[in-house]
Design an enzyme around this catalytic site. Structure first.
Site, short mmCIF file in Angstrom:
data_model
loop_
_atom_site.label_atom_id
_atom_site.label_comp_id
_atom_site.label_asym_id
_atom_site.label_seq_id
_atom_site.Cartn_x
_atom_site.Cartn_y
_atom_site.Cartn_z
N GLU A 282 -33.60 -7.87 -18.93
CA GLU A 282 -34.11 -7.49 -20.25
C GLU A 282 -33.17 -8.00 -21.36
O GLU A 282 -32.66 -7.22 -22.16
CB GLU A 282 -34.24 -5.97 -20.35
N PRO A 283 -32.93 -9.30 -21.45
CA PRO A 283 -32.01 -9.80 -22.48
C PRO A 283 -32.67 -9.84 -23.85
O PRO A 283 -33.87 -10.07 -23.98
CB PRO A 283 -31.69 -11.21 -21.99
N GLY A 284 -31.89 -9.60 -24.87
CA GLY A 284 -32.36 -9.73 -26.24
C GLY A 284 -31.36 -10.49 -27.07
O GLY A 284 -31.54 -11.65 -27.42
N CYS A 351 -27.65 1.40 -53.79
CA CYS A 351 -26.84 2.48 -54.37
C CYS A 351 -26.25 3.36 -53.27
O CYS A 351 -26.60 4.54 -53.13
CB CYS A 351 -27.70 3.28 -55.33
N GLU A 352 -25.37 2.80 -52.48
CA GLU A 352 -24.65 3.50 -51.41
C GLU A 352 -23.29 2.83 -51.24
O GLU A 352 -23.20 1.60 -51.23
CB GLU A 352 -25.40 3.40 -50.07
N TYR A 379 -31.27 -7.91 -34.25
CA TYR A 379 -31.08 -6.64 -34.95
C TYR A 379 -30.75 -6.85 -36.43
O TYR A 379 -30.00 -6.09 -37.02
CB TYR A 379 -30.01 -5.79 -34.25
#
Length: 423
Positions: A282-284, A351-352, A379
């Site tokens: 299951e590589p990503g 605004c963080e 990701y």
């Protein structure tokens, strides 16, 4: 990342200057190299050549339809964690019969749809889920193919947010509970016990934890066979890391698979029941991570007594990994200059205080310069959001000297088009 390189002081993707992508499609913008993707696919397929195996790309790492379509044409299967991802795979031309459905919280609707599409297998993560799948399969008049995702309690030695193989993690079934649950599954009328699965975490730079997990899972397979529960596949998961920094040396895919297949061959030599066992992966990240980057433009330079800030048009809503994981992405200017360099924190307009993309980077910058945040293929876009009512970025695929828009930039009006004012 050889498919991204400088040529006469300008950063290229394959044979295309990245400044041309920014000029045509604006920033922020995700850019992927088709040649890099092909090379990553080839490395996996060549390492598995001659083996009964199935490589199921992890859709959550990058789910753009164009990326999925390329992988489907290469013969890859898919690892999904939602009904939405299954619909993406089908829309991209993938075969449901090559889909492994993972995830701890599958809804009734998702299970029903997956059964109707005849997915290859469900990776089951709890006793309650096992009973739910059995019930829905009975309602549909079919038998559901299942594996148990077994938690081998192996430390992946990675960031705690992406470690999934320890007892305290929410994922999988405890190793000591797996045998009685397999017995229960074998006795349920609407299930077919197909395999066993484990996945211990992501961004693994050393194959020792993966090999340790395999050894524990192999022992359980032997125990199951002794009880007459014979499996059709062993899913060893994914999680192989990529190189984000110059000092990281992840195990190459070919080396990892060589080590793993050597263990499997030794196991098969002493266990007759393993001869027909298919190996599933299951590589990503190891496929798509270093195939992409995020383009951004410097809006302002803000020099202070204690720190310098480069405020760019990309933000944590575009690339969440630095804020979420304190992840490092190499930052490269699209044009190399002979200016004096300074240390900058590279931050976005959200605004963080957590809205930072890189810290303490030595760069020679001016306002309006273009930057590339490297190793952003995995990701990146899939974790992006509309926080602060910001439109998500465009996505572009480079193929040689050609560029193809594979996802349009969102329009601001579309962000609230589904909302209603009830008075």
């Amino acid at each position: 990342m050889s498919h991204f390189h400088y040529q006469n002081g300008e950063l290229y993707a394959e044979q295309l200057a990245l400044s041309e992508v920014a000029a045509q499609f604006g920033t922020p913008c995700y850019v992927y190299s088709r040649a890099a993707l092909q090379a990553a696919c080839d490395s996996w397929q060549q390492a598995c050549q001659g083996r009964d195996s199935l490589i199921c790309y992890s859709v959550k790492s990058n789910s753009n339809l164009a990326i999925l379509h390329i992988l489907a044409k290469q013969g890859f299967g898919f690892d999904i964690v939602s009904g939405g991802e299954l619909r993406r795979v089908l829309a991209a031309g993938g075969a449901a019969q090559k889909v492994i459905f993972s995830g701890v919280g599958k809804s009734r609707e998702e299970i029903r749809f997956a059964l109707q599409q005849q997915v290859a297998c469900f990776n089951v993560e709890s006793a309650s889920e096992l009973l739910r799948i059995n019930q829905i399969a009975g309602e549909l008049g079919c038998r559901a193919p299942i594996s148990l995702r077994v938690n081998p309690d192996v430390d992946a030695q990675t960031h705690p947010y992406i470690s999934t193989g320890l007892k305290e993690n929410k994922f999988g079934i405890a190793y000591e509970e797996a045998l009685p649950l397999y017995r229960m599954a074998a006795g349920l009328p609407h299930l077919q016990v197909h395999g066993i699965d484990c996945h211990i975490g992501s961004q693994l730079l050393d194959d020792a934890p993966l090999l340790a997990a395999f050894e524990r899972i192999a022992l359980l397979v032997d125990t199951l066979a002794a009880e007459g529960i014979h499996l059709q596949h062993l899913d060893i998961g994914g999680g192989l890391g990529i190189r984000y920094t110059s000092d990281q040396q992840p195990v190459p895919v070919g080396d990892y698979l060589q080590h793993l297949f050597a263990r499997i061959d030794a196991w098969r030599a002493r266990s007759a029941h393993t001869q027909a066992l298919r190996i599933v992966f299951e590589p990503g990240r190891s496929i798509i991570g270093n195939c992409g980057l995020l383009l951004s433009r410097v809006e302002y330079l803000k020099h202070g007594a204690g720190k310098n800030f480069a405020i760019v048009d990309a933000a944590m809503n575009d690339l969440l990994r630095p804020a979420l994981y304190q992840a490092w992405h190499e930052v490269l200017p699209l044009q190399q200059h002979a200016r004096a360099a300074q240390l900058y924190d590279i931050v976005g307009p959200v605004c963080e205080s957590a809205d930072w993309l890189a810290r303490a980077r030595e760069l020679a910058l001016q306002e309006d310069d273009l930057l590339a945040f490297m190793s952003a293929g995995a990701y990146g876009m899939t974790m992006s959001s509309n926080y602060n009512t910001r439109a998500r970025a465009a996505e572009v695929l480079v193929d040689g000297a050609q560029m193809h828009l594979i996802r349009e930039r969102e329009q601001l009006d579309s962000l609230f088009a589904l909302e209603k004012i009830p008075f």
